[in-house]
Design a protein around this motif. Sequence first.
Motif, mmCIF file in Angstrom:
data_model
loop_
_atom_site.group_PDB
_atom_site.id
_atom_site.type_symbol
_atom_site.label_atom_id
_atom_site.label_comp_id
_atom_site.label_asym_id
_atom_site.label_seq_id
_atom_site.Cartn_x
_atom_site.Cartn_y
_atom_site.Cartn_z
ATOM 1 N N LEU A 38 -65.271 -5.405 -42.324
ATOM 2 C CA LEU A 38 -64.955 -6.383 -41.272
ATOM 3 C C LEU A 38 -65.738 -6.067 -40.006
ATOM 4 N N ILE A 39 -65.785 -4.790 -39.664
ATOM 5 C CA ILE A 39 -66.616 -4.372 -38.525
ATOM 6 C C ILE A 39 -67.284 -3.034 -38.870
ATOM 7 N N HIS A 40 -68.315 -2.676 -38.119
ATOM 8 C CA HIS A 40 -69.011 -1.416 -38.375
ATOM 9 C C HIS A 40 -68.285 -0.286 -37.659
ATOM 10 N N ASN A 41 -67.132 0.047 -38.201
ATOM 11 C CA ASN A 41 -66.316 1.101 -37.607
ATOM 12 C C ASN A 41 -65.483 1.713 -38.740
ATOM 13 N N PRO A 42 -65.937 2.870 -39.279
ATOM 14 C CA PRO A 42 -65.300 3.426 -40.476
ATOM 15 C C PRO A 42 -63.798 3.669 -40.323
ATOM 16 N N GLN A 43 -63.367 4.123 -39.131
ATOM 17 C CA GLN A 43 -61.933 4.406 -38.956
ATOM 18 C C GLN A 43 -61.115 3.127 -39.057
ATOM 19 N N VAL A 44 -61.616 2.058 -38.463
ATOM 20 C CA VAL A 44 -60.889 0.781 -38.510
ATOM 21 C C VAL A 44 -60.875 0.234 -39.936
ATOM 22 N N VAL A 45 -61.993 0.359 -40.633
ATOM 23 C CA VAL A 45 -62.062 -0.148 -42.014
ATOM 24 C C VAL A 45 -61.042 0.601 -42.884
ATOM 25 N N GLU A 46 -60.902 1.909 -42.635
ATOM 26 C CA GLU A 46 -59.935 2.703 -43.401
ATOM 27 C C GLU A 46 -58.496 2.254 -43.083
ATOM 28 N N THR A 47 -58.211 2.033 -41.802
ATOM 29 C CA THR A 47 -56.868 1.589 -41.423
ATOM 30 C C THR A 47 -56.560 0.217 -42.033
ATOM 31 N N LEU A 48 -57.549 -0.659 -42.013
ATOM 32 C CA LEU A 48 -57.352 -1.981 -42.620
ATOM 33 C C LEU A 48 -57.025 -1.843 -44.103
ATOM 34 N N GLU A 49 -57.754 -0.967 -44.758
ATOM 35 C CA GLU A 49 -57.540 -0.735 -46.197
ATOM 36 C C GLU A 49 -56.088 -0.309 -46.449
ATOM 37 N N GLN A 50 -55.586 0.597 -45.570
ATOM 38 C CA GLN A 50 -54.196 1.061 -45.729
ATOM 39 C C GLN A 50 -53.206 -0.081 -45.552
ATOM 40 N N HIS A 51 -53.597 -1.100 -44.785
ATOM 41 C CA HIS A 51 -52.707 -2.247 -44.563
ATOM 42 C C HIS A 51 -52.876 -3.344 -45.617
#
Length: 278
Positions: A38-51
Amino acid sequence: MKVIRAKHAGACYGVQRALDMAYAAVDDGNTAYTLGPLIHNPQVVETLEQHGVSVAESIDNVSEGIVIIRSHGVVPQVKKAAEERDLPIIDATCPHVSRAQRAAAALAEEGYEIVIVGEAGHPEVEGMTAYAREAGGNVVIVADVEELPSDLKEPIGVVVQTTQAKENLDAVVEALEERGLSPYVKNTICFATRQRQEAAAELARSVDALVVIGGRNSSNTTRLHDICKVHCEHSYHIETPEEIDPDWFNRCDEVGVTAGASTPEDQIESVIDYLESL
Ligand code: F3S
């Protein structure tokens, strides 16, 4: 040590909107897919995945769940493919990008030969190109004035990738005019990127050290870091507070903080909190 935040920093309107839409999509336990991160930000992509928001390589890899379209949009064929499979779509295309897509399509409908100023291969440019071609347009993509072909025919319409520098657009338009052509220009630049760059440069000139927060795979964050280094040699690009070495700030009275357009507020705040605790 005083911590000073750049006047403009962090998630732009389109990115924040896409994030809000993605979290809302899975709020009641749904699963959703973005086509690419969704965005170029690995931490956010990981959090999104958890959701419950996963990354799929393409629409062909999605057989169920909600399809979330990223802020830089898609080619129209992707939406059609999702519709054909009865996959619900949440369209988080940034309104500035939608405007650029409509501008390209409108020029095509009006019979213009279309020059898109932007990066060939970038998903946003691919989307604009596809909308223009779908409307019957002939499209040429140029990164800069050097790439302008010599055989363009009038009428010529110019549109521009939202994150391009105004100077680059101006140079292309001037070159066309010098050839005696009269391009019709639809300036579809979004100034969020420019605002962040100017604010970062201003801050970098006045502080002893500077921290730039954002994904290492984020080109706008990398560019911010490059700009900061020009004005402040102690500029550091980080993704998380854990990467900060307190020794960077020996003998510093003031440290600046800025962040790329794909860095959400909570990541900025955690870095500022950490710096203030040193
Ligand atoms: Fe939209 Fe501009 Fe951000 S086009 S995604 S608000 S950089």
